[in-house]
Design a protein around this motif. Structure first.
Motif, PDB file in Angstrom:
ATOM      1  N   LYS A  62      26.979  57.070  52.267  1.00 25.43           N
ATOM      2  CA  LYS A  62      26.103  57.214  53.420  1.00 25.43           C
ATOM      3  C   LYS A  62      24.718  56.658  53.103  1.00 25.43           C
ATOM      4  CE  LYS A  62      26.759  60.754  55.965  1.00 25.43           C
ATOM      5  NZ  LYS A  62      26.830  62.104  56.504  1.00 25.43           N
ATOM      6  N   HIS A  63      24.249  56.868  51.889  1.00 30.87           N
ATOM      7  CA  HIS A  63      22.948  56.336  51.502  1.00 30.87           C
ATOM      8  C   HIS A  63      22.969  54.812  51.430  1.00 30.87           C
ATOM      9  CE1 HIS A  63      19.006  56.273  49.645  1.00 30.87           C
ATOM     10  NE2 HIS A  63      19.492  55.454  48.737  1.00 30.87           N
ATOM     11  N   LEU A  64      24.031  54.230  50.932  1.00 25.62           N
ATOM     12  CA  LEU A  64      24.112  52.780  50.783  1.00 25.62           C
ATOM     13  C   LEU A  64      24.426  52.065  52.092  1.00 25.62           C
ATOM     14  CD1 LEU A  64      26.102  52.440  47.442  1.00 25.62           C
ATOM     15  CD2 LEU A  64      23.674  52.003  47.802  1.00 25.62           C
ATOM     16  N   PHE A  65      25.359  52.605  52.876  1.00 26.53           N
ATOM     17  CA  PHE A  65      25.879  51.868  54.028  1.00 26.53           C
ATOM     18  C   PHE A  65      25.673  52.556  55.370  1.00 26.53           C
ATOM     19  CE2 PHE A  65      28.636  50.799  50.358  1.00 26.53           C
ATOM     20  CZ  PHE A  65      28.186  49.501  50.187  1.00 26.53           C
ATOM     21  N   GLY A  66      25.051  53.740  55.377  1.00 27.20           N
ATOM     22  CA  GLY A  66      24.771  54.418  56.639  1.00 27.20           C
ATOM     23  C   GLY A  66      25.920  55.227  57.204  1.00 27.20           C
ATOM     24  N   ARG A  67      27.010  55.295  56.496  1.00 29.68           N
ATOM     25  CA  ARG A  67      28.171  56.080  56.937  1.00 29.68           C
ATOM     26  C   ARG A  67      29.014  56.416  55.721  1.00 29.68           C
ATOM     27  NH1 ARG A  67      32.437  52.820  56.409  1.00 29.68           N
ATOM     28  NH2 ARG A  67      32.092  50.584  56.468  1.00 29.68           N
ATOM     29  N   PRO A  68      29.810  57.498  55.795  1.00 21.02           N
ATOM     30  CA  PRO A  68      30.687  57.791  54.654  1.00 21.02           C
ATOM     31  C   PRO A  68      31.819  56.771  54.569  1.00 21.02           C
ATOM     32  CG  PRO A  68      30.970  59.424  56.387  1.00 21.02           C
ATOM     33  CD  PRO A  68      29.860  58.526  56.819  1.00 21.02           C
ATOM     34  N   ASP A  86      37.147  51.553  52.090  1.00 25.09           N
ATOM     35  CA  ASP A  86      36.208  51.161  53.132  1.00 25.09           C
ATOM     36  C   ASP A  86      36.872  50.031  53.902  1.00 25.09           C
ATOM     37  OD1 ASP A  86      34.080  50.666  54.756  1.00 25.09           O
ATOM     38  OD2 ASP A  86      32.657  50.239  53.155  1.00 25.09           O
ATOM     39  N   ASN A  87      37.234  50.288  55.152  1.00 24.72           N
ATOM     40  CA  ASN A  87      37.974  49.300  55.935  1.00 24.72           C
ATOM     41  C   ASN A  87      37.127  48.101  56.353  1.00 24.72           C
ATOM     42  OD1 ASN A  87      40.289  50.862  55.768  1.00 24.72           O
ATOM     43  ND2 ASN A  87      39.791  51.990  57.630  1.00 24.72           N
ATOM     44  N   ASP A  88      35.816  48.282  56.462  1.00 27.43           N
ATOM     45  CA  ASP A  88      34.931  47.207  56.865  1.00 27.43           C
ATOM     46  C   ASP A  88      33.772  47.122  55.876  1.00 27.43           C
ATOM     47  OD1 ASP A  88      33.917  45.162  58.419  1.00 27.43           O
ATOM     48  OD2 ASP A  88      32.805  46.519  59.731  1.00 27.43           O
ATOM     49  N   PRO A  89      33.989  46.539  54.682  1.00 25.46           N
ATOM     50  CA  PRO A  89      32.929  46.525  53.665  1.00 25.46           C
ATOM     51  C   PRO A  89      31.755  45.640  54.078  1.00 25.46           C
ATOM     52  CG  PRO A  89      34.799  45.251  52.929  1.00 25.46           C
ATOM     53  CD  PRO A  89      35.193  45.876  54.232  1.00 25.46           C
ATOM     54  N   LEU A  90      30.595  46.239  54.135  1.00 25.27           N
ATOM     55  CA  LEU A  90      29.386  45.531  54.540  1.00 25.27           C
ATOM     56  C   LEU A  90      29.002  44.463  53.527  1.00 25.27           C
ATOM     57  CD1 LEU A  90      27.113  45.472  56.651  1.00 25.27           C
ATOM     58  CD2 LEU A  90      25.862  47.044  55.189  1.00 25.27           C
ATOM     59  N   VAL A  91      29.312  44.687  52.269  1.00 23.47           N
ATOM     60  CA  VAL A  91      28.935  43.740  51.219  1.00 23.47           C
ATOM     61  C   VAL A  91      29.624  42.390  51.414  1.00 23.47           C
ATOM     62  CG1 VAL A  91      28.970  43.342  48.733  1.00 23.47           C
ATOM     63  CG2 VAL A  91      28.558  45.617  49.612  1.00 23.47           C
ATOM     64  N   ASN A  92      30.838  42.396  51.882  1.00 26.91           N
ATOM     65  CA  ASN A  92      31.585  41.145  52.062  1.00 26.91           C
ATOM     66  C   ASN A  92      31.410  40.530  53.452  1.00 26.91           C
ATOM     67  OD1 ASN A  92      32.565  41.463  49.490  1.00 26.91           O
ATOM     68  ND2 ASN A  92      34.498  42.324  50.137  1.00 26.91           N
ATOM     69  N   ALA A  93      30.737  41.226  54.361  1.00 22.30           N
ATOM     70  CA  ALA A  93      30.685  40.776  55.749  1.00 22.30           C
ATOM     71  C   ALA A  93      29.813  39.537  55.948  1.00 22.30           C
ATOM     72  CB  ALA A  93      30.191  41.906  56.639  1.00 22.30           C
TER      73      ALA A  93
END
Length: 122
Positions: A62-68, A86-93
């Motif tokens: 939650k701290h890193l991506f805004g959601r659990p 994580d079904n939608d990883p922000l790092v790879n988006a």
């Protein structure tokens, strides 16, 4: 950060190792920060495996991506293996990967952060 590591890495696996190594110190510091921000009654460093994984799954994510994270699952292959999904990883988006580096997974940076948190917790 990726382009900086890419200039010094001869292969994709070396690049992932460099990303992992750059995330590790951040994980050590994040553990202390997040525990410090907890209310005094619950500000305990997680020392059990499941408590630590719950901390990573909810608080850290939650701290890193805004959601659990989407799921924390026990592996079917081994009773000592857990998976954080994580079904939608922000790092790879938002990273475009060249064709010659199609095997690159930039989530190695997040794996380094998690490794740092786990080592910091003991």
């Amino acid at each position: 950060m990726i382009s900086y590591a890419q200039k010094r890495a001869p292969s994709v696996s070396d690049l992932e190792k460099r990303l992992n190594a750059s995330g590790y110190p951040l994980g050590l510091k994040l553990l202390d920060l997040l525990i410090y921000r907890e209310p005094p009654r619950s500000a305990l460093r997680p020392t059990r495996i499941l408590a630590l994984l719950q901390f990573v799954h909810t608080t850290l994510w939650k701290h890193l991506f805004g959601r659990p994270a989407d799921a924390l699952e026990l592996s079917n292959n081994s009773p000592a293996e857990y998976m954080i999904t994580d079904n939608d990883p922000l790092v790879n988006a938002y990273i475009s990967i060249p064709k010659e580096m199609s095997q690159l997974n930039c989530a190695a940076y997040v794996a380094g952060i998690i490794e740092g948190v786990c080592d910091g917790a003991g």
